[in-house]
Design a protein around this motif. Sequence first.
Motif, PDB file in Angstrom:
ATOM      1  N   THR A 144      -5.920   7.482   4.683  1.00  0.00           N
ATOM      2  CA  THR A 144      -6.305   6.641   3.546  1.00  0.00           C
ATOM      3  C   THR A 144      -5.854   5.201   3.779  1.00  0.00           C
ATOM      4  O   THR A 144      -6.636   4.259   3.619  1.00  0.00           O
ATOM      5  CB  THR A 144      -5.654   7.169   2.238  1.00  0.00           C
ATOM      6  N   LEU A 145      -4.585   5.035   4.161  1.00  0.00           N
ATOM      7  CA  LEU A 145      -4.074   3.670   4.332  1.00  0.00           C
ATOM      8  C   LEU A 145      -4.801   2.947   5.472  1.00  0.00           C
ATOM      9  O   LEU A 145      -5.101   1.763   5.377  1.00  0.00           O
ATOM     10  CB  LEU A 145      -2.562   3.683   4.571  1.00  0.00           C
ATOM     11  N   ARG A 146      -5.123   3.695   6.522  1.00  0.00           N
ATOM     12  CA  ARG A 146      -5.875   3.078   7.633  1.00  0.00           C
ATOM     13  C   ARG A 146      -7.245   2.618   7.146  1.00  0.00           C
ATOM     14  O   ARG A 146      -7.680   1.501   7.423  1.00  0.00           O
ATOM     15  CB  ARG A 146      -6.023   4.112   8.769  1.00  0.00           C
ATOM     16  N   ASP A 147      -7.916   3.477   6.354  1.00  0.00           N
ATOM     17  CA  ASP A 147      -9.232   3.103   5.825  1.00  0.00           C
ATOM     18  C   ASP A 147      -9.136   1.889   4.905  1.00  0.00           C
ATOM     19  O   ASP A 147     -10.005   1.016   4.916  1.00  0.00           O
ATOM     20  CB  ASP A 147      -9.842   4.267   5.021  1.00  0.00           C
ATOM     21  N   THR A 194      -3.150   9.357  -4.551  1.00  0.00           N
ATOM     22  CA  THR A 194      -3.831   9.249  -3.270  1.00  0.00           C
ATOM     23  C   THR A 194      -3.739   7.834  -2.729  1.00  0.00           C
ATOM     24  O   THR A 194      -3.822   7.624  -1.517  1.00  0.00           O
ATOM     25  CB  THR A 194      -5.325   9.575  -3.430  1.00  0.00           C
ATOM     26  N   LEU A 195      -3.595   6.842  -3.629  1.00  0.00           N
ATOM     27  CA  LEU A 195      -3.533   5.453  -3.173  1.00  0.00           C
ATOM     28  C   LEU A 195      -3.016   4.553  -4.281  1.00  0.00           C
ATOM     29  O   LEU A 195      -3.423   4.682  -5.441  1.00  0.00           O
ATOM     30  CB  LEU A 195      -4.939   4.972  -2.763  1.00  0.00           C
ATOM     31  N   ASP A 196      -2.131   3.651  -3.892  1.00  0.00           N
ATOM     32  CA  ASP A 196      -1.658   2.620  -4.809  1.00  0.00           C
ATOM     33  C   ASP A 196      -1.680   1.307  -4.055  1.00  0.00           C
ATOM     34  O   ASP A 196      -1.163   1.223  -2.932  1.00  0.00           O
ATOM     35  CB  ASP A 196      -0.221   2.962  -5.242  1.00  0.00           C
ATOM     36  N   ILE A 197      -2.321   0.311  -4.627  1.00  0.00           N
ATOM     37  CA  ILE A 197      -2.270  -1.030  -4.026  1.00  0.00           C
ATOM     38  C   ILE A 197      -1.687  -1.966  -5.074  1.00  0.00           C
ATOM     39  O   ILE A 197      -2.276  -2.124  -6.149  1.00  0.00           O
ATOM     40  CB  ILE A 197      -3.672  -1.550  -3.603  1.00  0.00           C
ATOM     41  N   ASP A 198      -0.552  -2.557  -4.779  1.00  0.00           N
ATOM     42  CA  ASP A 198       0.063  -3.506  -5.710  1.00  0.00           C
ATOM     43  C   ASP A 198      -0.010  -4.909  -5.133  1.00  0.00           C
ATOM     44  O   ASP A 198       0.112  -5.096  -3.913  1.00  0.00           O
ATOM     45  CB  ASP A 198       1.539  -3.142  -5.957  1.00  0.00           C
ATOM     46  N   HIS A 217      17.141   1.635   0.125  1.00  0.00           N
ATOM     47  CA  HIS A 217      17.054   1.092   1.490  1.00  0.00           C
ATOM     48  C   HIS A 217      17.278   2.150   2.566  1.00  0.00           C
ATOM     49  O   HIS A 217      16.794   2.020   3.679  1.00  0.00           O
ATOM     50  CB  HIS A 217      18.023  -0.087   1.672  1.00  0.00           C
ATOM     51  N   ALA A 218      18.002   3.237   2.218  1.00  0.00           N
ATOM     52  CA  ALA A 218      18.299   4.247   3.247  1.00  0.00           C
ATOM     53  C   ALA A 218      17.229   5.337   3.305  1.00  0.00           C
ATOM     54  O   ALA A 218      17.285   6.211   4.168  1.00  0.00           O
ATOM     55  CB  ALA A 218      19.660   4.872   2.958  1.00  0.00           C
ATOM     56  N   ASP A 219      16.257   5.263   2.414  1.00  0.00           N
ATOM     57  CA  ASP A 219      15.289   6.363   2.287  1.00  0.00           C
ATOM     58  C   ASP A 219      13.980   6.072   3.010  1.00  0.00           C
ATOM     59  O   ASP A 219      12.900   6.401   2.522  1.00  0.00           O
ATOM     60  CB  ASP A 219      14.986   6.618   0.797  1.00  0.00           C
ATOM     61  N   LEU A 220      14.087   5.438   4.154  1.00  0.00           N
ATOM     62  CA  LEU A 220      12.878   4.961   4.826  1.00  0.00           C
ATOM     63  C   LEU A 220      12.955   5.252   6.321  1.00  0.00           C
ATOM     64  O   LEU A 220      13.998   5.053   6.946  1.00  0.00           O
ATOM     65  CB  LEU A 220      12.822   3.456   4.555  1.00  0.00           C
ATOM     66  N   GLU A 221      11.843   5.746   6.853  1.00  0.00           N
ATOM     67  CA  GLU A 221      11.793   6.061   8.289  1.00  0.00           C
ATOM     68  C   GLU A 221      10.531   5.400   8.852  1.00  0.00           C
ATOM     69  O   GLU A 221       9.453   5.542   8.260  1.00  0.00           O
ATOM     70  CB  GLU A 221      11.712   7.586   8.414  1.00  0.00           C
ATOM     71  N   TRP A 222      10.672   4.682   9.971  1.00  0.00           N
ATOM     72  CA  TRP A 222       9.489   4.022  10.549  1.00  0.00           C
ATOM     73  C   TRP A 222       8.666   5.033  11.327  1.00  0.00           C
ATOM     74  O   TRP A 222       9.212   5.787  12.135  1.00  0.00           O
ATOM     75  CB  TRP A 222       9.908   2.863  11.456  1.00  0.00           C
ATOM     76  N   LEU A 223       7.359   5.040  11.072  1.00  0.00           N
ATOM     77  CA  LEU A 223       6.487   6.019  11.736  1.00  0.00           C
ATOM     78  C   LEU A 223       5.697   5.414  12.885  1.00  0.00           C
ATOM     79  O   LEU A 223       5.478   6.062  13.900  1.00  0.00           O
ATOM     80  CB  LEU A 223       5.468   6.589  10.738  1.00  0.00           C
ATOM     81  N   ALA A 224       5.212   4.191  12.699  1.00  0.00           N
ATOM     82  CA  ALA A 224       4.345   3.612  13.732  1.00  0.00           C
ATOM     83  C   ALA A 224       4.273   2.106  13.584  1.00  0.00           C
ATOM     84  O   ALA A 224       4.261   1.587  12.470  1.00  0.00           O
ATOM     85  CB  ALA A 224       2.937   4.191  13.603  1.00  0.00           C
ATOM     86  N   GLU A 225       4.241   1.424  14.740  1.00  0.00           N
ATOM     87  CA  GLU A 225       4.080  -0.046  14.712  1.00  0.00           C
ATOM     88  C   GLU A 225       2.605  -0.393  14.558  1.00  0.00           C
ATOM     89  O   GLU A 225       2.221  -1.160  13.691  1.00  0.00           O
ATOM     90  CB  GLU A 225       4.579  -0.657  16.038  1.00  0.00           C
ATOM     91  N   GLU A 226       1.786   0.159  15.433  1.00  0.00           N
ATOM     92  CA  GLU A 226       0.339  -0.109  15.418  1.00  0.00           C
ATOM     93  C   GLU A 226      -0.336   1.133  14.888  1.00  0.00           C
ATOM     94  O   GLU A 226      -0.335   2.158  15.547  1.00  0.00           O
ATOM     95  CB  GLU A 226      -0.168  -0.385  16.839  1.00  0.00           C
ATOM     96  N   TRP A 227      -0.886   1.049  13.737  1.00  0.00           N
ATOM     97  CA  TRP A 227      -1.470   2.267  13.136  1.00  0.00           C
ATOM     98  C   TRP A 227      -2.792   1.976  12.435  1.00  0.00           C
ATOM     99  O   TRP A 227      -3.477   2.912  12.020  1.00  0.00           O
ATOM    100  CB  TRP A 227      -0.482   2.888  12.150  1.00  0.00           C
ATOM    101  N   ALA A 228      -3.160   0.711  12.284  1.00  0.00           N
ATOM    102  CA  ALA A 228      -4.394   0.395  11.548  1.00  0.00           C
ATOM    103  C   ALA A 228      -5.204  -0.667  12.299  1.00  0.00           C
ATOM    104  O   ALA A 228      -4.646  -1.419  13.071  1.00  0.00           O
ATOM    105  CB  ALA A 228      -4.062  -0.118  10.171  1.00  0.00           C
ATOM    106  N   LEU A 284       0.854  -1.185   0.000  1.00  0.00           N
ATOM    107  CA  LEU A 284       0.000   0.000   0.000  1.00  0.00           C
ATOM    108  C   LEU A 284       0.892   1.237   0.000  1.00  0.00           C
ATOM    109  O   LEU A 284       1.879   1.290   0.735  1.00  0.00           O
ATOM    110  CB  LEU A 284      -0.875   0.056   1.267  1.00  0.00           C
ATOM    111  N   GLY A 285       0.552   2.214  -0.808  1.00  0.00           N
ATOM    112  CA  GLY A 285       1.328   3.446  -0.831  1.00  0.00           C
ATOM    113  C   GLY A 285       0.433   4.631  -1.122  1.00  0.00           C
ATOM    114  O   GLY A 285      -0.597   4.502  -1.797  1.00  0.00           O
ATOM    115  N   ALA A 286       0.817   5.798  -0.593  1.00  0.00           N
ATOM    116  CA  ALA A 286       0.061   7.020  -0.862  1.00  0.00           C
ATOM    117  C   ALA A 286       0.968   8.211  -0.619  1.00  0.00           C
ATOM    118  O   ALA A 286       1.741   8.214   0.348  1.00  0.00           O
ATOM    119  CB  ALA A 286      -1.163   7.106   0.056  1.00  0.00           C
ATOM    120  N   ASN A 287       0.904   9.207  -1.495  1.00  0.00           N
ATOM    121  CA  ASN A 287       1.659  10.442  -1.228  1.00  0.00           C
ATOM    122  C   ASN A 287       0.876  11.704  -1.598  1.00  0.00           C
ATOM    123  O   ASN A 287       1.461  12.743  -1.831  1.00  0.00           O
ATOM    124  CB  ASN A 287       3.045  10.421  -1.892  1.00  0.00           C
TER     125      ASN A 287
END
Length: 307
Positions: free
Chosen positions: A156-159, A234-238, A296-307, A146-149
């Motif tokens: 959106t991702l939670r929904d 707004t949303l990409d699901i692959d 691989h270096a362009d990623l930051e973790w935001l939340a473990e439990e979010w959905a 899932l991706g969105a920007n």
Amino acid sequence: MSHRITLTGLRAEGHHGVLASERESGQIFIADVVLDLVPGAAATDELSSTVNYAEVAEAVVGILAGEPVDLIETVAERVATAVLQWPVVQATEVVVHKPRAPIAVEFTDVSVAIRRERASQELGRAERPRSGYSPAPEPVPIVLSLGANLGDARATLRDVVRELRHELGVHLSGVSPLARTKAVLSEDQEAQPDYLNAVVTGTTTLGPRTLLACLQQIEHAHGRRRAEHWGARTLDIDVVAMGDIEQGDPTLTLPHPRAHARAFVLAPWARLDPEAVLPGPHGGPVAELAASAPDHADLEWLAEEWA
Ligand SMILES: Nc1ncnc2c1ncn2[C@@H]1O[C@H](COP(=O)(O)OP(=O)(O)OP(=O)(O)O)[C@@H](O)[C@H]1O
Ligand SMILES: Nc1nc2c(c(=O)[nH]1)N=C(CO)CN2
């Protein structure tokens, strides 16, 4: 004895067509849909033993009015795919009319007609021909990215996770931590906002194409419009992987042809399942692929439990 249900003259304004003017202005599309039910359906006088034609009608109108495609053939395929999701529908005949098509001579109507049967439509491992109500198809493991920007990406991702949990034929078992990632773009593209990315795992009893149609409907409902290749969205699901199915079909390539080189897919998947293995010719242990992916270096973790 089997039953045949016919819906005639379902209509909606859609934006399908090859010309830019058709995409922009829209026009009326009409569908006639025949549903051949499996033997034994509607054997009792209960709605649950058959298919609710009102629900089918709404789904068909949703496709007519939904994500624009070039060809009425594609619209008809989408309708057939959607209709065959109802387990009691064994075969369907779909006619899509485009009475205001841009044709330079006088004409009354142009239409395309297709017939699709469950057995011929369903090709993948999850889509063995079925007869009657059983046997139920084997659930196949799925990995979705899932991706969105654009917009409120986190909401959106939670929904979407909630919607997938309610999706008929899909069972979610895992949701990865949420990551913020730099947009991976081609060289000639302008900068874009960061993405939020996550991976969900589970199983499905839907066939590959039916799953894709269902995910594209969710994308569309969240405002996804396909314009630029790798454009902000707004949303990409692959579909990253579906069991060990390998297929080169451009409509649905499995495993996803670029997943093996995308940390924004692999890193969330590895956090969810450290032992995961990506199948296919470029496959391998997901955690290792994630560590060596260019982003691989362009990623930051935001939340473990979010959905
Ligand atoms: N594994 C897959 N998952 C999702 N879509 C796929 C897959 N394989 C092929 N496709 C096709 O790719 C088409 C374009 O998809 P989409 O617009 O989401 O691409 P994208 O997200 O911009 O690029 P990318 O495929 O590199 O992520 C879809 O309409 C779909 O038919
Ligand atoms: N970081 C990031 N970059 C992308 C993404 C994405 O989901 N995350 N999706 C793309 C096309 O699918 C293109 N680039």
